[in-house]
Every structure is written in C-alpha cells, then in structure tokens.
Design an enzyme around this catalytic site. Structure first.
Site, PDB file in Angstrom:
ATOM      1  N   THR A  30       0.889  -1.245   0.289  1.00  0.00           N
ATOM      2  CA  THR A  30      -0.063   0.505  -0.025  1.00  0.00           C
ATOM      3  C   THR A  30       0.752   1.433  -0.360  1.00  0.00           C
ATOM      4  O   THR A  30       1.769   1.459   0.340  1.00  0.00           O
ATOM      5  CB  THR A  30      -0.850   0.207   1.721  1.00  0.00           C
ATOM      6  OG1 THR A  30      -1.956   0.633   1.360  1.00  0.00           O
ATOM      7  CG2 THR A  30      -0.455   0.564   2.770  1.00  0.00           C
ATOM      8  N   GLY A  40       0.146   6.342  -7.279  1.00  0.00           N
ATOM      9  CA  GLY A  40      -0.983   5.006  -7.191  1.00  0.00           C
ATOM     10  C   GLY A  40      -0.948   5.034  -8.708  1.00  0.00           C
ATOM     11  O   GLY A  40      -0.827   3.848  -8.974  1.00  0.00           O
ATOM     12  N   THR A  86      -0.786  -0.239  -5.375  1.00  0.00           N
ATOM     13  CA  THR A  86      -1.451   0.892  -4.835  1.00  0.00           C
ATOM     14  C   THR A  86      -2.011   1.155  -6.010  1.00  0.00           C
ATOM     15  O   THR A  86      -2.260   1.808  -7.180  1.00  0.00           O
ATOM     16  CB  THR A  86      -0.022   2.735  -5.046  1.00  0.00           C
ATOM     17  OG1 THR A  86       1.005   1.625  -3.652  1.00  0.00           O
ATOM     18  CG2 THR A  86      -1.034   3.710  -4.051  1.00  0.00           C
TER      19      THR A  86
END
EC number: 3.4.25.2
Length: 174
Positions: free
Chosen positions: A2, A157, A163
């Site tokens: 993450t 991301g 992510t």
C-alpha cells in the site's frame, strides 16, 4: 502492500492512504480504509503491511494512547518497547504512521520510532514515490498539506502496481 503518506504544513497535518489490498499478484480489495482517527479524534494513524497485523497494532497503540492521556511520542515509545519484547508483536508485519498536532512518527516493524526530517512521512510499496512527490511539492509550491498528500498519493498510484487511486484522507487542523 500500500501507500500511506503524511504531510504537515501551516497548522494542518494530513494522513492519506490508498485502498488496495493485494494477495501476491492479485488485487483482493480496492476500497480498504487504512487511515483512522484515534484517541478522541486527536490522533491520525495509517498502516502499511498485513491487515490483521495492522489492526492488532492499532488496538495496542490506541490502548497506549489511553494509558498516556493521548501523548503521542510516549505512547509510540511504549508500543515500540512492547514490540521488541513481546513474541507475538515481533512477528507482526506492519508499519504505522501516526500524527497529532505536535508530531508525526513512523513506528517500524522492528519496533523503532522515527520522527521525520521534512514534516512528511511515507511508507509502503509506493512510499518512496509519494515521499519524493510530496517533498518536491512542499519545497516548490504553496499547496496545503491536504493537497500535497492527495497529489503525492495520486502520483504513487500511477507508478506503483500495489497502490490504487482509492483514497482515504484524514486531516487535523490545529
């Protein structure tokens, strides 16, 4: 993994995290909330690593906050001491970013407590991307902490396959 990023600027601290939960190379969930408010909404916390491990750490950290009347640094150090001495905690694979009106900290998987140098912290698989983006924005723009956290998480991301673009963002103004 993450990405969790925390930015502090102009009496505001923000912790933002993406929502992807991966099992190996498979996305299991895209909308997980990895950022929370603790201790009467006065402390922000975000995690990277194993979800079950992180929830255990959240619970332990919140208990330390209650025990120490919300004093962030003391609670983090006490949790780190437990982490180093408790066999169960030593096996947990997670990291926490915690922040209040006075400090931002990383609590590592080794039981270390680190205070960042530039009023920003980033952890997880996309942490380096988010940190680089946030540092550039901190040094070269007048964006708010919230805007910097959001933009740096978006950049992470776009680069990190672990992510995604689902964001949970919590902020404290003081």
């Amino acid at each position: 993994m993450t990405t969790i990023v925390s930015v502090r600027r102009n009496n505001q601290v923000v912790i933002a995290g993406d929502g992807q939960v991966s099992l190996g190379n498979t996305v299991m969930k895209g909308n997980a909330k990895k950022v929370r408010r603790l201790y009467h909404n006065k402390v922000l916390a975000g995690f990277a690593g194993g979800t079950a491990d992180a929830f255990t750490l959240f619970e332990r950290f919140e208990a330390k906050l209650e025990m120490h009347q919300g004093h962030l640094l003391r609670s983090a150090v006490e949790l780190a001491k437990d982490w180093r001495t408790d066999r169960m905690l030593r096996k947990l694979e997670a990291m926490l970013v915690v922040a209040d009106a006075e400090a931002s900290l990383i609590i590592t998987g080794n039981g270390d407590v680190v205070q960042p140098e530039y009023d920003l912290v980033a952890i997880g698989s996309g942490g380096n991307y988010a940190q680089a983006a946030a540092l550039a924005l901190l040094q070269n723009t007048e964006l708010s902490a919230l805007e910097i956290a959001e933009k740096s998480l978006t950049i992470a991301g776009d680069i990190c396959v672990f992510t995604n673009q689902f964001k949970t963002i919590e902020e404290l103004n003081y």
